[in-house]
Design a protein around this motif. Structure first.
Motif, short mmCIF file in Angstrom:
data_model
loop_
_atom_site.label_atom_id
_atom_site.label_comp_id
_atom_site.label_asym_id
_atom_site.label_seq_id
_atom_site.Cartn_x
_atom_site.Cartn_y
_atom_site.Cartn_z
N LEU A 1 0.83 -1.19 0.00
CA LEU A 1 0.00 0.00 0.00
C LEU A 1 0.87 1.25 0.00
CD1 LEU A 1 -2.78 -0.83 2.62
CD2 LEU A 1 -2.82 -1.15 0.16
N ASP A 2 0.43 2.24 -0.75
CA ASP A 2 1.11 3.54 -0.79
C ASP A 2 0.15 4.57 -0.21
OD1 ASP A 2 2.72 5.66 -1.26
OD2 ASP A 2 2.29 5.79 -3.40
N MET A 3 0.42 5.00 1.04
CA MET A 3 -0.49 5.90 1.75
C MET A 3 0.07 7.32 1.69
SD MET A 3 -3.25 4.97 3.64
CE MET A 3 -4.41 5.76 4.76
N LYS A 4 -0.71 8.27 1.17
CA LYS A 4 -0.26 9.65 1.05
C LYS A 4 -1.33 10.60 1.58
CE LYS A 4 2.49 8.73 -3.12
NZ LYS A 4 2.68 9.07 -4.55
N VAL A 5 -0.87 11.63 2.27
CA VAL A 5 -1.76 12.68 2.72
C VAL A 5 -1.54 13.88 1.81
CG1 VAL A 5 -2.37 14.23 4.60
CG2 VAL A 5 -1.70 11.87 5.09
N GLN A 6 -2.61 14.45 1.25
CA GLN A 6 -2.42 15.53 0.30
C GLN A 6 -3.58 16.52 0.33
OE1 GLN A 6 -2.28 13.04 -3.28
NE2 GLN A 6 -4.22 13.91 -3.93
N TRP A 7 -3.33 17.70 -0.24
CA TRP A 7 -4.31 18.77 -0.36
C TRP A 7 -4.77 18.80 -1.80
CZ3 TRP A 7 -7.00 22.26 2.45
CH2 TRP A 7 -7.51 23.40 1.81
N SER A 8 -6.06 18.64 -2.05
CA SER A 8 -6.56 18.59 -3.41
C SER A 8 -7.96 19.16 -3.48
CB SER A 8 -6.56 17.14 -3.93
OG SER A 8 -7.14 17.06 -5.21
N GLY A 9 -8.16 20.11 -4.38
CA GLY A 9 -9.49 20.66 -4.58
C GLY A 9 -10.06 21.34 -3.36
N GLY A 10 -9.18 21.94 -2.53
CA GLY A 10 -9.65 22.62 -1.34
C GLY A 10 -9.92 21.69 -0.17
N LEU A 11 -9.48 20.42 -0.27
CA LEU A 11 -9.75 19.45 0.77
C LEU A 11 -8.48 18.71 1.16
CD1 LEU A 11 -12.94 17.82 -0.81
CD2 LEU A 11 -12.93 19.43 1.09
N TRP A 12 -8.31 18.53 2.48
CA TRP A 12 -7.26 17.64 2.95
C TRP A 12 -7.81 16.22 2.91
CZ3 TRP A 12 -2.26 17.97 3.54
CH2 TRP A 12 -1.67 19.20 3.82
N GLY A 13 -6.98 15.29 2.52
CA GLY A 13 -7.43 13.91 2.52
C GLY A 13 -6.26 12.97 2.40
N THR A 14 -6.56 11.69 2.39
CA THR A 14 -5.53 10.69 2.24
C THR A 14 -5.86 9.81 1.04
OG1 THR A 14 -4.36 8.87 3.31
CG2 THR A 14 -6.67 9.09 3.83
N VAL A 15 -4.83 9.47 0.29
CA VAL A 15 -4.98 8.59 -0.86
C VAL A 15 -4.25 7.29 -0.55
CG1 VAL A 15 -4.52 8.26 -3.32
CG2 VAL A 15 -5.04 10.54 -2.44
N ARG A 16 -4.98 6.21 -0.61
CA ARG A 16 -4.36 4.89 -0.38
C ARG A 16 -4.41 4.15 -1.71
NH1 ARG A 16 -6.40 0.70 4.20
NH2 ARG A 16 -8.29 0.69 2.94
N GLN A 17 -3.25 3.85 -2.25
CA GLN A 17 -3.18 3.19 -3.55
C GLN A 17 -2.43 1.88 -3.42
OE1 GLN A 17 -1.75 5.61 -6.73
NE2 GLN A 17 -2.15 4.06 -8.28
N ARG A 18 -3.07 0.82 -3.85
CA ARG A 18 -2.43 -0.50 -3.81
C ARG A 18 -1.56 -0.63 -5.05
NH1 ARG A 18 -6.95 -4.02 -0.57
NH2 ARG A 18 -7.96 -2.22 0.36
N LEU A 19 -0.40 -1.13 -4.89
CA LEU A 19 0.63 -1.05 -5.92
C LEU A 19 0.32 -1.80 -7.20
CD1 LEU A 19 3.81 -1.20 -3.69
CD2 LEU A 19 2.51 0.78 -4.48
N ARG A 20 -0.68 -2.68 -7.18
CA ARG A 20 -0.98 -3.43 -8.40
C ARG A 20 -1.68 -2.56 -9.43
NH1 ARG A 20 -4.20 -5.71 -4.50
NH2 ARG A 20 -6.36 -4.99 -4.45
N GLY A 21 -2.24 -1.38 -9.01
CA GLY A 21 -2.88 -0.45 -9.96
C GLY A 21 -4.26 -0.90 -10.36
N VAL A 22 -4.86 -0.11 -11.21
CA VAL A 22 -6.21 -0.37 -11.69
C VAL A 22 -6.15 -0.89 -13.11
CG1 VAL A 22 -8.48 0.63 -12.12
CG2 VAL A 22 -7.06 1.55 -10.30
#
Length: 268
Positions: A246-267
């Motif tokens: 898992l690749d867990m990132k905290v970021q600011w996007s579109g006026g919102l704080w949030g976290t993106v969790r992306q599994r390395l196998r992709g979509v």
């Protein structure tokens, strides 16, 4: 040769209001009384035109509308004319009535959805039962769910979690822009960890991450999130393999704080 009469100012004003949601709301208080009957007539004409088009579409698979003011109170009138099950339903930034919301779970054409997008639909005052039933119905087919900025509460989220955890084909989930607590976010992460196909997840910063001025410290949020939810040692009920890769990132996007969790196998 016939010369068509130009539209009157009253007709032009009515068309403008029907096509511009924000302007209609702002101008409603000062709207002259004589404009109301033409507005209702024009709304019915546009709805009839829309539904008549559906009657000619034998293979419609995607229904997408954004900021359509006249949809409120008429969702069943529009969707009941569909002849085939939908694969994608996107109703975003539209005002919906209680009858509209309740119809979503009863509509026979939404039973095989692969994509459900309800961004900007304010769900705070609606019962979560409709969304719960809808998710249960499409659990075997849904692969993308967007509930961004729906203003869902902790209790509403808790109500849909069992149904959400049964969406075995889900690959993309967006829950940004909802005001939930750290405890609710933790429960959401625990449930989605069991979805083996899920590849991209977007979650809001929990309420506890904000200070009195509405600011947030991204690093503090990330550390607290890791400590509370991502430690396999603390969460022994988690299927541990799902936390690997898992690749867990905290970021600011579109006026919102949030976290993106992306599994390395992709979509796929």
């Amino acid at each position: 040769m016939s010369i068509q009469s130009p539209p009157t100012l009253l007709e032009l004003a009515g068309c403008s209001l029907l096509s511009n949601k924000s302007r209609a709301i702002l101008d409603l208080e000062d709207l002259p009384i004589e404009l109301f009957p033409p507005l209702f007539v024009e709304q019915e004409r546009l709805l009839s035109k829309l539904t008549s088009q559906f009657l000619r579409m034998d293979c419609l698979r995607k229904f997408c509308v954004d900021a359509v003011l006249l949809l409120e109170g008429h969702l069943e009138q529009v969707l009941r004319h569909l002849k085939t099950p939908l694969e994608a339903l996107s109703i975003t930034n539209c005002p919906l009535s209680y009858s509209d919301w309740n119809y979503l779970s009863r509509c026979p054409n939404t039973s095989q959805l692969r994509r459900l997008d309800l961004r900007g639909i304010k769900l705070t005052s609606f019962s979560p039962e409709t969304l719960q039933i809808l998710l249960e119905t499409v659990a075997a087919t849904l692969n993308r769910l967007d509930l961004e900025a729906c203003e869902m509460t902790d209790s509403q989220l808790q109500a849909i979690l069992p149904a959400l955890s049964r969406c075995s084909q889900l690959r993309i989930l967006c829950f940004l822009g909802n005001c939930i607590s750290m405890s609710a976010l933790r429960d959401l992460l625990l449930h989605t960890a069991r979805l083996s196909q899920l590849s991209i997840e977007l979650y809001p910063a929990p309420l506890e991450s904000y200070d009195a001025q509405g600011g947030i410290h991204g690093r503090h949020f990330a550390l607290s999130l890791e400590g509370e939810t991502l430690s396999p040692g603390k969460n022994k009920d988690l299927p541990e393999p799902d936390w690997l890769g898992l690749d867990m990132k905290v970021q600011w996007s579109g006026g919102l704080w949030g976290t993106v969790r992306q599994r390395l196998r992709g979509v796929e």
